[in-house]
Design an enzyme around this catalytic site. Sequence first.
Site, PDB file in Angstrom:
ATOM      1  N   THR A  22      12.428  -4.320  -0.170  1.00 53.12           N
ATOM      2  CA  THR A  22      12.013  -3.051   0.448  1.00 53.12           C
ATOM      3  C   THR A  22      10.852  -3.264   1.417  1.00 53.12           C
ATOM      4  O   THR A  22      10.770  -2.576   2.440  1.00 53.12           O
ATOM      5  CB  THR A  22      11.640  -1.989  -0.614  1.00 53.12           C
ATOM      6  OG1 THR A  22      10.599  -2.501  -1.450  1.00 53.12           O
ATOM      7  CG2 THR A  22      12.852  -1.608  -1.454  1.00 53.12           C
ATOM      8  N   ASN A 112       0.168 -12.149   2.348  1.00 54.02           N
ATOM      9  CA  ASN A 112       0.946 -11.708   1.188  1.00 54.02           C
ATOM     10  C   ASN A 112       0.530 -10.290   0.824  1.00 54.02           C
ATOM     11  O   ASN A 112      -0.582  -9.860   1.127  1.00 54.02           O
ATOM     12  CB  ASN A 112       0.674 -12.651   0.005  1.00 54.02           C
ATOM     13  CG  ASN A 112       1.550 -12.324  -1.203  1.00 54.02           C
ATOM     14  OD1 ASN A 112       2.699 -11.947  -1.063  1.00 54.02           O
ATOM     15  ND2 ASN A 112       0.994 -12.475  -2.388  1.00 54.02           N
ATOM     16  N   HIS A 114       0.248  -7.647  -2.549  1.00 53.13           N
ATOM     17  CA  HIS A 114       0.196  -7.655  -4.015  1.00 53.13           C
ATOM     18  C   HIS A 114       0.027  -6.222  -4.523  1.00 53.13           C
ATOM     19  O   HIS A 114      -0.807  -5.481  -4.000  1.00 53.13           O
ATOM     20  CB  HIS A 114      -0.963  -8.534  -4.503  1.00 53.13           C
ATOM     21  CG  HIS A 114      -1.009  -8.649  -5.987  1.00 53.13           C
ATOM     22  ND1 HIS A 114      -0.107  -9.411  -6.692  1.00 53.13           N
ATOM     23  CD2 HIS A 114      -1.821  -8.062  -6.902  1.00 53.13           C
ATOM     24  CE1 HIS A 114      -0.368  -9.293  -7.992  1.00 53.13           C
ATOM     25  NE2 HIS A 114      -1.396  -8.481  -8.141  1.00 53.13           N
TER      26      HIS A 114
END
Length: 196
Positions: A22, A112, A114
């Site tokens: 997604t 990244n 998280h």
Amino acid sequence: MNSQSSIKNEPRIAVFASGNGTNFEALINADLPAKICVLVCDHADVPVLQRAKKHQVPVILSLPKKGVSKAIREQKLLQDLAPYHVTDLVLAGYMRIVGPTLLNAFPRRIVNIHPALLPSFPGRHGIEDAYQAGVKVTGVTIHYVDGGVDTGEVIAQEAVYRSEEDTLATLEAKIHQVEHRLYPKTVRQLIKKGVL
């Protein structure tokens, strides 16, 4: 400006994902000032592969094999990425620790996302761990990738408040909503600053 020089100036992103995809879809739909030129996936049968196909994004499968070290796997991955002239790696639900081979090839060019407010609740189960701990505020973090597990320098964070009525599923949905907005926005800002 000829087309060759514009290609060099435009960031060329490889998105790394392991599952549903997604956040990959959110990045594609954000119409970033960059080219998402390839998806790297470490599973042969996950929904993100269908999303890549739908958006006509080529896929590199980097499957772990018994007896093959991370260094060898990442070296092969660098060879597979070479034809795409990738400048940056954007991890979007990639469930593997990036090793020195990739880190050295893309210094401070790997980001990244998280699903918790780092440094709290690092690792694979950030949402669940925060929920089980009973915290009233969790959230989303975007950070540079280093050799640790979710230990890289924080780029952006946004809080998500947990209500008394929230179940793990509703909290997860709230976090994903923030992810899908914050990640493209942050990647766009990094591109504008010339960081990516």
